[in-house]
Enzyme design. Structure first.
Site, mmCIF file in Angstrom:
data_model
loop_
_atom_site.group_PDB
_atom_site.id
_atom_site.type_symbol
_atom_site.label_atom_id
_atom_site.label_comp_id
_atom_site.label_asym_id
_atom_site.label_seq_id
_atom_site.Cartn_x
_atom_site.Cartn_y
_atom_site.Cartn_z
ATOM 1 N N HIS A 92 -34.571 -29.343 -40.792
ATOM 2 C CA HIS A 92 -33.963 -28.280 -41.600
ATOM 3 C C HIS A 92 -34.399 -28.364 -43.069
ATOM 4 O O HIS A 92 -33.631 -28.052 -43.976
ATOM 5 C CB HIS A 92 -32.435 -28.318 -41.530
ATOM 6 C CG HIS A 92 -31.870 -28.094 -40.160
ATOM 7 N ND1 HIS A 92 -31.458 -26.859 -39.723
ATOM 8 C CD2 HIS A 92 -31.652 -28.946 -39.122
ATOM 9 C CE1 HIS A 92 -31.005 -26.956 -38.476
ATOM 10 N NE2 HIS A 92 -31.119 -28.215 -38.082
ATOM 11 N N ASN A 165 -25.750 -23.769 -35.872
ATOM 12 C CA ASN A 165 -27.043 -23.106 -35.697
ATOM 13 C C ASN A 165 -26.819 -21.646 -35.313
ATOM 14 O O ASN A 165 -25.691 -21.232 -35.049
ATOM 15 C CB ASN A 165 -27.844 -23.794 -34.581
ATOM 16 C CG ASN A 165 -28.511 -25.084 -35.070
ATOM 17 O OD1 ASN A 165 -28.725 -25.281 -36.264
ATOM 18 N ND2 ASN A 165 -28.846 -25.950 -34.130
ATOM 19 N N TYR A 379 -25.353 -37.782 -40.773
ATOM 20 C CA TYR A 379 -25.546 -36.941 -41.957
ATOM 21 C C TYR A 379 -25.272 -37.690 -43.259
ATOM 22 O O TYR A 379 -26.042 -37.605 -44.208
ATOM 23 C CB TYR A 379 -24.679 -35.671 -41.853
ATOM 24 C CG TYR A 379 -25.201 -34.696 -40.819
ATOM 25 C CD1 TYR A 379 -25.184 -35.015 -39.465
ATOM 26 C CD2 TYR A 379 -25.740 -33.478 -41.178
ATOM 27 C CE1 TYR A 379 -25.672 -34.144 -38.508
ATOM 28 C CE2 TYR A 379 -26.236 -32.591 -40.226
ATOM 29 C CZ TYR A 379 -26.194 -32.937 -38.892
ATOM 30 O OH TYR A 379 -26.691 -32.068 -37.950
HETATM 31 FE FE1 HDD Z 1 -28.469 -31.774 -37.481
HETATM 32 C C1 HDD Z 1 -29.465 -31.317 -40.697
HETATM 33 C C2 HDD Z 1 -27.451 -28.491 -37.327
HETATM 34 C C3 HDD Z 1 -27.778 -32.154 -34.143
HETATM 35 C C4 HDD Z 1 -29.025 -35.076 -37.767
HETATM 36 N N1 HDD Z 1 -28.478 -30.212 -38.755
HETATM 37 C C5 HDD Z 1 -28.915 -30.221 -40.044
HETATM 38 C C6 HDD Z 1 -28.717 -28.937 -40.647
HETATM 39 C C7 HDD Z 1 -28.144 -28.140 -39.692
HETATM 40 C C8 HDD Z 1 -27.996 -28.947 -38.507
HETATM 41 C C9 HDD Z 1 -27.749 -26.690 -39.850
HETATM 42 C C10 HDD Z 1 -29.101 -28.547 -42.060
HETATM 43 C C11 HDD Z 1 -27.957 -28.728 -43.013
HETATM 44 C C12 HDD Z 1 -28.366 -28.268 -44.395
HETATM 45 O O1 HDD Z 1 -28.596 -27.073 -44.558
HETATM 46 O O2 HDD Z 1 -28.441 -29.127 -45.274
HETATM 47 N N2 HDD Z 1 -27.848 -30.550 -36.011
HETATM 48 C C13 HDD Z 1 -27.390 -29.265 -36.173
HETATM 49 C C14 HDD Z 1 -26.792 -28.814 -34.935
HETATM 50 C C15 HDD Z 1 -26.891 -29.832 -34.041
HETATM 51 C C16 HDD Z 1 -27.546 -30.933 -34.717
HETATM 52 C C17 HDD Z 1 -26.154 -27.442 -34.729
HETATM 53 C C18 HDD Z 1 -26.421 -29.918 -32.615
HETATM 54 C C19 HDD Z 1 -25.468 -29.209 -32.141
HETATM 55 N N3 HDD Z 1 -28.442 -33.328 -36.190
HETATM 56 C C20 HDD Z 1 -28.082 -33.291 -34.861
HETATM 57 C C21 HDD Z 1 -28.033 -34.630 -34.334
HETATM 58 C C22 HDD Z 1 -28.371 -35.479 -35.362
HETATM 59 C C23 HDD Z 1 -28.630 -34.628 -36.521
HETATM 60 C C24 HDD Z 1 -27.664 -35.009 -32.914
HETATM 61 C C25 HDD Z 1 -28.496 -36.976 -35.407
HETATM 62 C C26 HDD Z 1 -28.042 -37.803 -34.540
HETATM 63 N N4 HDD Z 1 -29.218 -32.974 -38.950
HETATM 64 C C27 HDD Z 1 -29.343 -34.318 -38.842
HETATM 65 C C28 HDD Z 1 -29.856 -34.968 -40.105
HETATM 66 C C29 HDD Z 1 -29.889 -33.759 -41.088
HETATM 67 C C30 HDD Z 1 -29.522 -32.588 -40.196
HETATM 68 C C31 HDD Z 1 -31.102 -35.746 -39.973
HETATM 69 C C32 HDD Z 1 -31.151 -33.556 -41.909
HETATM 70 C C33 HDD Z 1 -30.689 -33.324 -43.324
HETATM 71 C C34 HDD Z 1 -29.260 -33.531 -43.299
HETATM 72 O O3 HDD Z 1 -28.851 -33.875 -42.042
HETATM 73 O O4 HDD Z 1 -28.490 -33.427 -44.232
HETATM 74 O O5 HDD Z 1 -29.008 -35.962 -40.538
#
Ligand code: HDD
Length: 714
Positions: A92, A165, A379
């Site tokens: 993202h 999402n 996160y």
């Molecule tokens: Fe995630 C970012 C949505 C599963 C780990 N995720 C991130 C963002 C969104 C989502 C919208 C961007 C937030 C922003 O605008 O800063 N992610 C989802 C959805 C998931 C999902 C809807 C499943 C239903 N994500 C998911 C899992 C993990 C992560 C299973 C880790 C185990 N997601 C992350 C992250 C991020 C992230 C790596 C990247 C930047 C951040 O968190 O702040 O930690």
């Protein structure tokens, strides 16, 4: 006469002063205000406050001599510049955002005790960040991908982040698989390609080996993955959450955002062209909509499942690869969100905002969905390296409006000057403050929902998570024939980019054949593979077998053509009255007319008056518009007929199924282009032609034209 920007509507409750409960919103605005820097009228200074006399030349030993180390002004400037970048988000990374507010429709106290859902007078500020998943920060907006839809509610009981999402399910069932999934979808490690898409071997290798991804991949191959606008997307919390009322009664819920703008997409050919012609297409669209007062609006709703009904479905509520069909549980509206203010500074607000699904407030709680459980950790952890330490909650955009006193101290980038001597609790030295708050019906401390757990500690996937194809089939079979064709084409395009035949064949035979044999056969034909005769597993199928809510065609929106962009093609000799008429008719419906000419020079209308234009046809190609109008003027129409750029503009708009209106004088132009009138290609100058054009615009695209338009070269 230039095209005018639509009028801004009434100021929002956030900006005004007459709404009864504004304390919360004003507190957020003030907290941002305290950090806002306005340099107008100010002297240029160093970070230490010293006025700078010369910002053009470094300090040297003589005009042609070496630079001197003592030049603290240059050193400070360059040192800061050298450290301007922070790590982009792992996923993202590409995104944009806006401020707005949330207002509850009423009191939802029977469902939750969350304060922001009790009172229709209460205005809760929000910040929303939309994103793509795969590409880096500088990648294109219109790639085929899932879109992030993350909302931070600054409630007066603390921040609540709904990090969802634009699709209601996910690729995997357990967070331990997230790094594998992300490594597979991201650009390949040896050459860092492709940027911003999933059409490559590692993605298809992974998903064809992991059948739990089948349902979500189906969504990703649908038109949902190429939205027309971020304003025209649904949003989903994905996981099952819990709402808890003041009596401690919990209900399972799925969160939904429904856009008033309707759910619409671009065509795949358009998406690919836009990625080059306007990389910032979605970001610009959101920005301009807010600047021109077309404030996007969504309704927040929940599907509610009483605890007693937890096991009444033919899937597991804790499985994030499943949705609850709206036929089984309708969406109950809770309130609305309006986005009405663009950020002042992209880095400070959009880049530094830090979401976490674990940021909840009393009245909201988690379920045991194993994907959600892993996210609760991930996160906050990622912000520590992305934002440089554990104090990221002090960055202005992340600060809650609720006070946040605690015994936490120090660490990198601490801003707060904590007073007192006792950074521990309990204490007697500082009068015992800050103290715990016992849970209560209102304003109490957070208390986790007391779910009873009696279990063994094991690494195991519940058998109830085992059906991977029934809902993928439900999704495909709920699509209109047009949407089904788009899905077939998307699979064919993506798998066509996969180098290894074994991966292509595995996806067709072991995944698609279990979803729908016609889908599998069509994709197989396009890939030059034999059509599978049967699936590899027995699929029980879902009840209901179809769900209307899944097709975008059933979400036209509630605001007509407001905010739609229409190109008006003009050259010298155009009838000024004809232009004026269509501009006024579009503006009356709050659509956005844009006058395009061969160059940016004003055109000379038939009556000799100069007509200012907004852009050239090459500068703003047809892919940037929802429809095209060609006004009257014999000379102008003849010139358009001879112009390759204008002809391409019209043919491309036709190919992309866009409504086109041409003055009745333009019949010859249509003949020369080989185009025939249809429900969205209208000849005329009167109200009838306008009405037909507006109706076609409301329908978004002229779907009935698709088979004919195939013959037009891309
Ligand atoms: Fe995630 C970012 C949505 C599963 C780990 N995720 C991130 C963002 C969104 C989502 C919208 C961007 C937030 C922003 O605008 O800063 N992610 C989802 C959805 C998931 C999902 C809807 C499943 C239903 N994500 C998911 C899992 C993990 C992560 C299973 C880790 C185990 N997601 C992350 C992250 C991020 C992230 C790596 C990247 C930047 C951040 O968190 O702040 O930690």
């Amino acid at each position: 006469m230039p095209s005018k920007k639509p009028q801004a509507p009434q100021p929002s409750p956030v900006a005004g002063t007459d709404t009864p409960d504004k304390a919360n919103t004003n507190a957020k605005l003030q907290s941002l205000e305290a950090f806002r820097s306005d340099a107008s009228g100010q002297a240029l200074r160093t970070n230490q406050g010293v006025r700078i006399a010369d910002n053009q030349n470094s300090l040297k030993a003589g005009a042609r001599g070496p630079s001197l180390l003592e030049d603290f002004i240059m050193r400070e400037k360059i040192t800061h510049f050298d450290h301007e970048r922070i790590p982009e988000r792992i996923v993202h990374a590409r995104g944009c955002g806006a401020h707005g507010y949330f207002q509850s429709y009423g009191c939802h106290g029977e469902l939750t005790k969350a304060g922001f859902l009790q009172d229709p007078e209460k205005i809760t500020p929000v910040f929303v960040r939309f994103s793509t998943v795969q590409g880096p920060r500088g990648s294109g907006d219109t790639v085929r991908d899932v879109r992030g839809f993350a909302v931070k509610f600054y409630t007066d009981e603390g921040n609540f982040d709904l990090v969802g999402n634009n699709m209601p399910v996910f690729f995997i069932q357990d967070a331990i698989k997230f790094p594998d999934f992300v490594h597979a979808v991201k650009p390949e490690p040896h050459n860092e390609m492709p940027t911003g898409g999933s059409a490559h071997d590692t993605f298809w290798d992974f998903v064809s080996l992991v059948p739990e991804s089948a349902h979500m991949v189906m969504w990703a191959m649908s038109d949902r993955a190429i939205p027309r606008s971020l304003r025209m997307m649904e949003g989903f919390g994905v996981h099952t959450f819990r709402l808890v009322n003041a009596e401690g009664v919990g209900s399972f819920v799925k969160f939904h955002w429904k856009p008033r703008q309707g759910v619409h997409s671009v065509l795949w050919d358009e998406a690919q062209k836009l990625a080059g012609k306007d990389t910032d297409y979605h970001r610009r669209d959101l920005w301009e909509a807010i600047e021109t007062g077309h404030y996007p609006e969504w309704e927040l709703g929940v599907q509610i499942v009483p605890e007693a009904d937890e096991h009444k479905f033919d899937f597991d509520l804790l499985d994030p690869t499943k949705l609850i069909p709206e036929e089984l549980v309708p969406v109950t509206p809770l309130g609305r969100m309006v986005l009405d203010r663009n950020p002042d500074n992209f880095f400070a607000e959009v880049e530094q905002i830090a979401f976490c699904p674990g940021h909840i407030v009393p009245g909201i709680d988690f379920s045991n969905d194993p994907l959600l459980q892993g996210r609760l950790f991930s996160y906050t952890d990622t912000q520590i390296s992305r934002l440089g330490g554990p104090n990221f909650h002090e960055i202005p955009i992340n600060r809650p409006v609720a006070p946040n006193h605690s015994s936490q101290r120090d660490a990198m980038h601490r801003m707060t000057l904590d007073k007192g001597r006792a950074a521990y609790e309990p204490n007697s030295i500082d009068g015992g403050w800050p103290q715990e708050t016992p849970p209560a019906a209102r304003d109490g401390g957070f208390k986790s929902y007391g779910e009873r757990i009696d279990a063994h500690k094991i690494r195991q996937r519940s058998a109830s998570f085992g059906d991977h194809f029934s809902q993928a089939r439900l999704f495909f079979q709920s699509m209109s024939p047009t949407e089904q064709q788009h899905i077939i084409k998307a699979y064919s395009f993506e798998l066509g980019k996969v180098e290894r035949e074994a991966i292509r064949a595995r996806e067709v035979n072991e995944i698609l054949a279990n979803i729908d044999l016609k889908l599998a056969a069509a994709v197989a034909t396009n890939l030059g593979l034999p059509a599978p005769k049967a699936g590899t597993v027995k699929v029980k199928g879902s009840k209901p077998a179809q769900s209307k809510a899944l097709s975008q065609m059933n979400h036209p929106g509630a605001i007509g053509i407001s905010g739609r962009k229409v190109a008006i093609l003009v050259t010298d000799g155009v009838e000024a009255g004809s232009v004026d008429k269509v501009v006024k008719a579009l503006e009356a419906k709050r659509a956005h007319p844009v006058l395009l000419a061969p160059t940016l020079a004003p055109v000379k209308a038939a009556d000799g008056t100069p007509l200012p234009v907004d852009a050239s046809m090459e500068g703003m190609p047809s892919v940037m518009f929802d429809g095209v109008w060609v006004p009257a003027g014999k000379v102008s129409l003849e010139a358009l007929e001879k112009s390759g750029v204008a002809r391409h503009f019209l043919l491309e708009a036709y190919k992309h199924l866009k409504p086109i209106g041409v003055s009745s004088e333009g019949k010859l132009l249509l003949n020369k282009l080989g185009l025939k009138e249809d429900a969205g290609l209208l000849l005329g100058d009167g109200q009838k032609a306008f009405d037909g054009f507006f109706k076609a615009l409301e329908g978004h695209r002229v779907w009935a034209r698709e088979a004919v338009a195939e013959a037009i070269p891309a």
